[in-house]
Design a protein around this motif. Structure first.
Motif, PDB file in Angstrom:
ATOM      1  N   ILE A  78     -10.273   1.423   0.517  1.00 14.29           N
ATOM      2  CA  ILE A  78      -9.750   1.633   1.867  1.00 14.29           C
ATOM      3  C   ILE A  78      -9.053   0.355   2.322  1.00 14.29           C
ATOM      4  N   GLY A  79      -7.843   0.495   2.811  1.00 20.85           N
ATOM      5  CA  GLY A  79      -7.111  -0.685   3.285  1.00 20.85           C
ATOM      6  C   GLY A  79      -5.962  -0.247   4.165  1.00 20.85           C
ATOM      7  N   GLY A  80      -5.069  -1.188   4.445  1.00 23.35           N
ATOM      8  CA  GLY A  80      -3.926  -0.881   5.314  1.00 23.35           C
ATOM      9  C   GLY A  80      -4.227  -1.217   6.759  1.00 23.35           C
ATOM     10  N   GLY A 117       0.539 -13.822   9.119  1.00 21.47           N
ATOM     11  CA  GLY A 117       0.563 -13.223  10.461  1.00 21.47           C
ATOM     12  C   GLY A 117      -0.779 -12.606  10.810  1.00 21.47           C
ATOM     13  N   ASP A 118      -1.737 -12.691   9.885  1.00 21.57           N
ATOM     14  CA  ASP A 118      -3.095 -12.218  10.174  1.00 21.57           C
ATOM     15  C   ASP A 118      -3.960 -13.407  10.564  1.00 21.57           C
ATOM     16  N   VAL A 119      -4.959 -13.121  11.380  1.00 22.34           N
ATOM     17  CA  VAL A 119      -5.906 -14.147  11.807  1.00 22.34           C
ATOM     18  C   VAL A 119      -7.253 -13.787  11.180  1.00 22.34           C
ATOM     19  N   THR A 121       9.140  -3.914   4.871  1.00 18.60           N
ATOM     20  CA  THR A 121       7.958  -4.047   5.722  1.00 18.60           C
ATOM     21  C   THR A 121       8.038  -3.007   6.840  1.00 18.60           C
ATOM     22  N   SER A 122       6.919  -2.819   7.527  1.00 21.04           N
ATOM     23  CA  SER A 122       6.893  -1.778   8.560  1.00 21.04           C
ATOM     24  C   SER A 122       7.816  -2.109   9.733  1.00 21.04           C
ATOM     25  N   GLY A 123       8.109  -3.387   9.936  1.00 24.25           N
ATOM     26  CA  GLY A 123       9.064  -3.778  10.977  1.00 24.25           C
ATOM     27  C   GLY A 123       8.650  -3.375  12.380  1.00 24.25           C
ATOM     28  N   ASP A 166      -7.754 -10.142  13.484  1.00 27.11           N
ATOM     29  CA  ASP A 166      -6.610  -9.643  14.241  1.00 27.11           C
ATOM     30  C   ASP A 166      -5.296  -9.872  13.521  1.00 27.11           C
ATOM     31  N   ARG A 167      -4.241  -9.170  13.976  1.00 24.88           N
ATOM     32  CA  ARG A 167      -2.879  -9.632  13.716  1.00 24.88           C
ATOM     33  C   ARG A 167      -2.666 -10.735  14.755  1.00 24.88           C
ATOM     34  N   SER A 168      -1.921 -11.789  14.413  1.00 21.67           N
ATOM     35  CA  SER A 168      -1.842 -12.892  15.380  1.00 21.67           C
ATOM     36  C   SER A 168      -1.217 -12.414  16.694  1.00 21.67           C
ATOM     37  N   GLN A 170     -13.221  -2.244   0.294  1.00 22.09           N
ATOM     38  CA  GLN A 170     -12.127  -2.521   1.232  1.00 22.09           C
ATOM     39  C   GLN A 170     -11.123  -3.444   0.548  1.00 22.09           C
ATOM     40  N   GLY A 171      -9.848  -3.174   0.740  1.00 20.21           N
ATOM     41  CA  GLY A 171      -8.815  -4.047   0.176  1.00 20.21           C
ATOM     42  C   GLY A 171      -7.897  -4.509   1.292  1.00 20.21           C
ATOM     43  N   TRP A 172      -7.437  -5.723   1.180  1.00 19.43           N
ATOM     44  CA  TRP A 172      -6.447  -6.236   2.133  1.00 19.43           C
ATOM     45  C   TRP A 172      -5.200  -6.630   1.361  1.00 19.43           C
ATOM     46  N   GLY A 173      -4.064  -6.358   1.947  1.00 15.07           N
ATOM     47  CA  GLY A 173      -2.823  -6.821   1.339  1.00 15.07           C
ATOM     48  C   GLY A 173      -1.657  -6.491   2.231  1.00 15.07           C
ATOM     49  N   MET A 174      -0.471  -6.816   1.768  1.00 15.05           N
ATOM     50  CA  MET A 174       0.738  -6.635   2.556  1.00 15.05           C
ATOM     51  C   MET A 174       1.894  -6.305   1.613  1.00 15.05           C
ATOM     52  N   THR A 175       2.944  -5.739   2.181  1.00 15.55           N
ATOM     53  CA  THR A 175       4.176  -5.538   1.427  1.00 15.55           C
ATOM     54  C   THR A 175       4.555  -6.861   0.742  1.00 15.55           C
ATOM     55  N   GLU A 176       4.362  -7.952   1.460  1.00 10.52           N
ATOM     56  CA  GLU A 176       4.770  -9.275   0.966  1.00 10.52           C
ATOM     57  C   GLU A 176       3.884  -9.773  -0.181  1.00 10.52           C
ATOM     58  N   THR A 177       2.733  -9.094  -0.402  1.00  6.91           N
ATOM     59  CA  THR A 177       1.825  -9.540  -1.476  1.00  6.91           C
ATOM     60  C   THR A 177       1.646  -8.443  -2.533  1.00  6.91           C
ATOM     61  N   PHE A 196       5.612   5.866  -1.152  1.00  7.52           N
ATOM     62  CA  PHE A 196       6.823   5.368  -0.478  1.00  7.52           C
ATOM     63  C   PHE A 196       6.552   4.092   0.311  1.00  7.52           C
ATOM     64  N   HIS A 197       5.346   3.549   0.197  1.00  6.83           N
ATOM     65  CA  HIS A 197       5.069   2.288   0.880  1.00  6.83           C
ATOM     66  C   HIS A 197       4.152   1.417   0.024  1.00  6.83           C
ATOM     67  N   VAL A 198       4.430   0.118  -0.017  1.00  7.21           N
ATOM     68  CA  VAL A 198       3.646  -0.883  -0.773  1.00  7.21           C
ATOM     69  C   VAL A 198       3.199  -0.394  -2.155  1.00  7.21           C
ATOM     70  N   ASN A 199       4.104   0.330  -2.846  1.00 13.55           N
ATOM     71  CA  ASN A 199       3.847   0.737  -4.232  1.00 13.55           C
ATOM     72  C   ASN A 199       2.521   1.459  -4.408  1.00 13.55           C
TER      73      ASN A 199
HETATM   74  P1  AMP Z   1       1.945  -3.563   5.283  1.00 16.86           P
HETATM   75  O1  AMP Z   1       2.874  -4.580   4.779  1.00 16.86           O
HETATM   76  O2  AMP Z   1       2.595  -2.438   6.000  1.00 16.86           O
HETATM   77  O3  AMP Z   1       1.021  -3.081   4.228  1.00 16.86           O
HETATM   78  O4  AMP Z   1       1.024  -4.245   6.381  1.00 16.86           O
HETATM   79  C1  AMP Z   1       0.224  -5.362   6.063  1.00 16.86           C
HETATM   80  C2  AMP Z   1      -0.740  -5.643   7.162  1.00 16.86           C
HETATM   81  O5  AMP Z   1      -1.695  -4.587   7.270  1.00 16.86           O
HETATM   82  C3  AMP Z   1      -1.587  -6.869   6.940  1.00 16.86           C
HETATM   83  O6  AMP Z   1      -0.907  -8.038   7.271  1.00 16.86           O
HETATM   84  C4  AMP Z   1      -2.779  -6.588   7.866  1.00 16.86           C
HETATM   85  O7  AMP Z   1      -2.474  -6.905   9.205  1.00 16.86           O
HETATM   86  C5  AMP Z   1      -2.929  -5.098   7.748  1.00 16.86           C
HETATM   87  N1  AMP Z   1      -3.993  -4.792   6.785  1.00 16.86           N
HETATM   88  C6  AMP Z   1      -3.876  -4.392   5.509  1.00 16.86           C
HETATM   89  N2  AMP Z   1      -5.093  -4.167   4.967  1.00 16.86           N
HETATM   90  C7  AMP Z   1      -6.001  -4.437   5.921  1.00 16.86           C
HETATM   91  C8  AMP Z   1      -7.437  -4.401   6.003  1.00 16.86           C
HETATM   92  N3  AMP Z   1      -8.198  -4.010   4.981  1.00 16.86           N
HETATM   93  N4  AMP Z   1      -8.008  -4.771   7.164  1.00 16.86           N
HETATM   94  C9  AMP Z   1      -7.282  -5.160   8.238  1.00 16.86           C
HETATM   95  N5  AMP Z   1      -5.940  -5.203   8.218  1.00 16.86           N
HETATM   96  C10 AMP Z   1      -5.309  -4.849   7.092  1.00 16.86           C
END
Ligand code: AMP
Length: 477
Positions: free
Chosen positions: A233-235, A348-350, A117-119, A363-365, A256-263, A162-165
């Motif tokens: 577009i995401g991140g 950790g997202d709101v 994770t970005s840490g 937001d991030r919480s 738009q896509g949302w996701g995380m290293t954890e997902t 090199f990040h989140v595949n």
């Molecule tokens: P990372 O694990 O570095 O990819 O960071 C994940 C975090 O990036 C998520 O928990 C969100 O806070 C943020 N994030 C990823 N995609 C989006 C998006 N489309 N809109 C807002 N925040 C995002």
């Protein structure tokens, strides 16, 4: 530790397919974090691009586990002077082998790759992916309302491998038989534009900051895209103005896509439903500005501070929890104990979720602004600020306030050559949000600090400007 290019792609398949674990390593991290990560992961062989030689040499000084270094280049480009022990040339290693490698039959639950994770707070944590979760994630990513991968596509992942595949695109492109175009280290607007045009890219993927450079180049040279019809577009949150510009100025649909290293990382995408198709453009853009609906395989819920589930009414805002086949169970080496709450991963997202299931991150919480006990979502405010024609980038942070505890403070980078006053920007919010959400002040800066994965470093901004309003209140008293 490499840019997006064909040798990196070969490693994606060769390392995992041979039964080893591919640990993708972010070269933009701080040296301390790199040293921590390489030791924690117990890395054995480091493949790297020569542009990262300095970082790799510094890392080698602080690491015992890496026994072999491989420069991702050919003999002609090998460095003459370096301090690395046991350095090999990638192309020489390949030349010395036959094509007869016997790929092992691997248990589908064995590990295929590892990403940290970005840490931004504390040490980065590792997420170890299995072959099974990677393949399931890839099937879901290719679905029509997810990333819509097809053999007819030419796909450009600008999002780094090199990040989140790289959002799973190196896997998805091969699964569906698409042509894959890799940008190497050239991520400026001009290089990307020329690559998109020369290779006939139809689908691209990147973070908003990179796309800002691309749109800036296209706008200043009055260019258009002749083949690209979709971009993911995401991140971090995609500004509404970017969605509008891609659509109305260039005919490119933003997903738009949302996701995380954890997902793994894909969780949601903002594809339309049938009922949206005939709506006016402004309403299309409002749908695309949301992070979207869960792709099949991901479940979501929002909960209040006590953990009680909140309704999907587009109003209630709570902590976003997810679960699914490619959501982590625990961090690598069980770091921090079980992160799950009743089987759900607290992101950790709101967020809020509407009745159609479209989730929107507010937001991030840790970035939420708590004004007089009520929450203000900074992303909504940033979106409005960035739709002002003079604003290039905006970050909204919590600044200390003697009466309300915290109030929103807007940090703004103006577009080159554009002018706007703080008052004019604050007036711009009128009618667009509840009046008490309006930021208390605007600070103009020349740049906003970005982290190793392109996200705004709001922690740094808070350190610098958290007391900004206290001075102002004192001066006005
Ligand atoms: P990372 O694990 O570095 O990819 O960071 C994940 C975090 O990036 C998520 O928990 C969100 O806070 C943020 N994030 C990823 N995609 C989006 C998006 N489309 N809109 C807002 N925040 C995002």
């Amino acid at each position: 530790m490499a840019w997006n290019h064909h040798r990196h792609l070969e490693l994606y398949y060769a390392v995992s397919g041979s039964g080893a674990v591919l640990h993708t390593f972010n070269p933009r991290l701080h040296a301390d974090q790199m040293a921590y990560i390489a030791n924690h992961a117990n890395d054995q062989i480091l493949f790297f691009d020569l542009s990262f030689l300095t970082q790799v040499q510094a890392l080698a000084q602080r690491n015992q586990s890496i026994k072999t270094y491989v420069a991702l280049t050919d003999r002609a480009h090998m460095p003459e002077a370096h301090s690395l022990p046991n350095l090999h040339c990638y192309e020489d290693l390949l030349d010395a082998e036959t094509d007869g490698f016997q790929w092992p039959d691997l248990d589908e639950t064995s590990a295929s790759s590892l990403c940290y994770t970005s840490g931004t707070t504390g040490n980065p944590k590792g997420v170890l992916y299995s072959h099974r979760s990677t393949v399931l994630h890839c099937y879901a990513a290719a679905l029509p309302d997810a990333l819509l991968g097809s053999a007819k596509d030419t796909i450009l992942p600008v999002v780094p491998m090199f990040h989140v595949n790289a959002w799973g695109l190196p896997y998805m492109a091969c699964m569906v038989g698409a042509k894959l175009v890799l940008p190497g280290p050239w991520l400026d607007g001009k290089s990307l534009f020329e690559l998109i045009e020369s290779e006939g890219v139809t689908l691209s993927a990147g973070v908003p900051t990179v796309w800002q450079g691309l749109l800036g180049h296209a706008e200043s040279h009055r260019l258009g895209f002749s083949t690209m019809t979709r971009t993911i577009i995401g991140g971090s949150a995609c500004p509404l103005e970017m969605i509008r510009s891609f659509d109305e100025d260039y005919g490119v649909q933003v997903i738009q896509g949302w996701g995380m290293t954890e997902t793994s990382p894909l969780g949601t995408t903002s594809a339309f439903k049938g009922k949206h198709l005939h709506l006016p453009k402004a309403q299309h853009h409002a749908v695309q500005a949301k992070q979207g609906r869960g792709v099949f395989g991901i479940e979501m819920k929002i909960v209040d501070r006590e953990g009680a589930e909140l309704p999907w009414n587009d109003q209630s805002v709570g902590d976003l929890m997810v679960r699914g086949s490619w959501v982590l169970r625990a961090y690598f080496k069980d770091e921090g104990g079980s992160p799950l709450v009743d089987g759900w991963f607290p992101t950790g997202d709101v967020a809020r979720i509407d009745a159609d299931g479209y989730m929107q991150i507010t937001d991030r919480s840790k970035d939420v602004i708590k004004s007089g006990g009520e929450w203000i979502g900074s992303i909504d405010l940033e979106n409005i600020a960035m739709s002002h024609p003079a604003v290039a980038t905006a970050a909204c942070i919590a600044a200390r306030h003697p009466k309300w505890d915290e109030r929103p403070l807007l940090i703004v980078v103006k577009k080159t050559g554009a002018e706007v006053t703080a008052q004019a920007l604050l007036d711009f919010f009128e009618g667009k949000i509840a009046k008490w959400w309006t930021p208390d002040d605007v600070v103009f800066v020349s740049s906003i600090p970005l982290g190793a994965t392109g996200k705004m470093l709001k922690g740094e901004l808070r350190q610098q400007y958290a007391n900004h309003l206290l001075g102002e209140v004192a001066a006005n008293a």
